[in-house]
Design a protein around this motif. Structure first.
Motif, short mmCIF file in Angstrom:
data_model
loop_
_atom_site.label_atom_id
_atom_site.label_comp_id
_atom_site.label_asym_id
_atom_site.label_seq_id
_atom_site.Cartn_x
_atom_site.Cartn_y
_atom_site.Cartn_z
N ILE A 250 -0.54 -59.78 11.00
CA ILE A 250 0.24 -58.78 11.73
C ILE A 250 0.02 -59.04 13.21
CG2 ILE A 250 0.62 -56.32 12.16
CD1 ILE A 250 -0.68 -55.79 9.40
N GLY A 251 1.06 -59.47 13.91
CA GLY A 251 0.89 -59.82 15.33
C GLY A 251 -0.14 -60.93 15.46
N GLY B 295 -1.12 -42.37 7.43
CA GLY B 295 -1.34 -41.32 6.44
C GLY B 295 -1.72 -41.86 5.07
N ALA B 296 -1.57 -43.15 4.88
CA ALA B 296 -1.92 -43.77 3.60
C ALA B 296 -3.27 -44.46 3.73
CB ALA B 296 -0.85 -44.79 3.20
N ASP B 297 -4.11 -44.29 2.73
CA ASP B 297 -5.43 -44.92 2.77
C ASP B 297 -5.33 -46.42 2.48
OD1 ASP B 297 -8.25 -44.81 3.04
OD2 ASP B 297 -8.45 -44.86 0.87
N SER B 298 -4.60 -46.78 1.43
CA SER B 298 -4.51 -48.18 1.04
C SER B 298 -3.09 -48.71 1.25
CB SER B 298 -4.92 -48.33 -0.43
OG SER B 298 -4.12 -47.53 -1.25
N GLU C 236 -13.99 -54.69 24.38
CA GLU C 236 -13.74 -54.05 23.09
C GLU C 236 -12.29 -53.61 23.00
OE1 GLU C 236 -15.67 -51.02 19.99
OE2 GLU C 236 -16.75 -52.42 21.21
N HIS C 237 -11.75 -53.11 24.09
CA HIS C 237 -10.36 -52.68 24.12
C HIS C 237 -9.43 -53.85 23.82
CE1 HIS C 237 -6.87 -50.35 25.10
NE2 HIS C 237 -6.50 -51.24 25.99
N GLN C 238 -9.82 -55.05 24.22
CA GLN C 238 -9.00 -56.23 23.97
C GLN C 238 -9.03 -56.65 22.51
OE1 GLN C 238 -10.56 -58.98 26.80
NE2 GLN C 238 -9.54 -58.03 28.53
N LYS C 239 -9.93 -56.08 21.71
CA LYS C 239 -9.98 -56.39 20.30
C LYS C 239 -8.85 -55.71 19.53
CE LYS C 239 -14.99 -56.77 20.15
NZ LYS C 239 -16.22 -56.18 19.60
N TYR C 240 -8.15 -54.80 20.18
CA TYR C 240 -7.10 -54.04 19.53
C TYR C 240 -5.72 -54.56 19.95
CZ TYR C 240 -10.74 -50.69 18.44
OH TYR C 240 -11.87 -50.10 17.96
N GLU D 124 -6.36 -51.35 6.21
CA GLU D 124 -5.96 -52.58 6.90
C GLU D 124 -5.78 -52.36 8.40
OE1 GLU D 124 -6.44 -53.30 3.24
OE2 GLU D 124 -4.82 -51.88 3.62
N LEU D 125 -5.34 -51.18 8.78
CA LEU D 125 -5.17 -50.88 10.21
C LEU D 125 -6.52 -50.85 10.94
CD1 LEU D 125 -2.40 -48.13 9.98
CD2 LEU D 125 -2.12 -50.55 10.54
N ARG D 126 -7.60 -50.64 10.20
CA ARG D 126 -8.94 -50.62 10.80
C ARG D 126 -9.36 -51.98 11.34
NH1 ARG D 126 -11.06 -47.22 5.89
NH2 ARG D 126 -10.51 -45.16 6.64
N HIS D 127 -8.57 -52.99 11.10
CA HIS D 127 -8.87 -54.33 11.63
C HIS D 127 -8.45 -54.46 13.09
CE1 HIS D 127 -10.24 -56.28 7.92
NE2 HIS D 127 -9.41 -55.45 7.32
N GLY D 128 -8.29 -53.36 13.78
CA GLY D 128 -7.97 -53.39 15.21
C GLY D 128 -6.50 -53.22 15.53
N ILE D 129 -5.79 -52.50 14.69
CA ILE D 129 -4.36 -52.30 14.92
C ILE D 129 -4.11 -50.83 15.23
CG2 ILE D 129 -2.05 -52.52 13.93
CD1 ILE D 129 -3.27 -54.69 12.05
N LEU D 130 -3.63 -50.57 16.43
CA LEU D 130 -3.23 -49.23 16.83
C LEU D 130 -1.72 -49.12 16.67
CD1 LEU D 130 -5.32 -49.03 20.13
CD2 LEU D 130 -5.95 -48.18 17.87
#
Length: 177
Positions: free
Chosen positions: A129-130, A66-69, A33-37, A156-162
Motif C-alpha cells: 500500500i503506497g 472500524g474493522a479489526d481484520s 518517527e513521524h516519517q515512518k507513517y 494492517e493499518l498498524r503498519h504505519g498507515i494513517l
C-alpha cells in the motif's frame, strides 16, 4: 549591567545542558518517527501477493478503521482440512479471474446477523500500500454485494498507515476499468 551578563551566561549554559540536548534529541526522534507513517486515502489500490504467485494482484480496497481484520473477495471457496489448503477464485479490478490454491493459517468463525456463523479461511499474503510493504493475514469471503472487493482493517493499518477520510487515492491513481 554585570548582572545581565551573568544571567545571559547562565541562560546559555542551561540551554546547552544535557536536559536541553535530550529534549532536542527527543524532538528529532519524533520527527523521524513521524516519517515512518504514510497518509492514505479511504480508498487505495492495494497490491496483493498471494503465497507463491510471482505476479501480485491489484485491487481497489477500502481502508476501514472500524474493522479489526482484513477481508478479500473470493468466490468458489473450498477448504481441504487434510492438506490444510484452501482453493478460491479471485478477480482483479480488470476482470481477470484466477483460481488459486494455497495454505491457510487458520479458519475463523464470523458471527452473521441475525443469527448463525460463517467459517472463513485466513490466508497469509504480502500487501503493498503506497510505500508500505508487509506481511498480513486476510480472510476470504464473498464481497460481491459490497462496492470494494477488499477491506483493509486496523491490524494492517498498524503498519504505519494513517487514513485521510476526506480523500481517496492519495497514494495511488484509480486505474481505468
Amino acid at each position: 549591567m554585570r548582572l545581565r551578563y551573568y544571567l545571559i551566561t547562565i541562560l546559555l549554559c542551561l540551554m546547552a545542558s544535557p536536559p536541553s540536548i535530550a529534549a532536542a534529541k527527543d524532538q528529532a526522534e519524533n520527527n523521524s518517527e513521524h516519517q515512518k507513517y504514510i497518509v492514505a486515502g479511504y480508498i487505495e489500490n492495494v497490491s496483493i501477493k498471494i503465497w507463491d504467485r510471482e505476479t501480485p494482484i491489484t485491487i481497489e480496497a477500502k481502508m476501514d478503521t472500524g474493522a479489526d481484520s482484513s477481508s478479500l473477495h473470493a468466490t468458489d471457496i473450498t477448504i481441504d482440512k487434510d492438506n490444510k489448503t484452501t482453493s478460491f477464485t479471485i478477480t482483479d479490478q480488470h476482470g481477470k479471474s484466477q483460481r488459486i490454491t494455497c495454505p491457510y493459517a487458520r479458519i475463523v468463525r464470523i458471527k452473521k446477523r441475525p443469527s448463525g456463523y460463517q467459517r472463513r479461511p485466513v490466508i497469509p499474503v504480502q500487501l503493498h500500500i503506497g510505500a508500505k510493504e508487509f506481511d498480513a493475514l486476510v480472510n476470504l469471503t464473498d464481497r460481491s454485494h459490497f462496492s470494494y472487493k477488499m477491506l483493509v482493517g486496523r491490524k494492517e493499518l498498524r503498519h504505519g498507515i494513517l487514513i485521510d477520510s476526506s480523500r481517496h487515492h492519495r497514494l495511488s491513481r484509480p486505474e481505468a476499468q
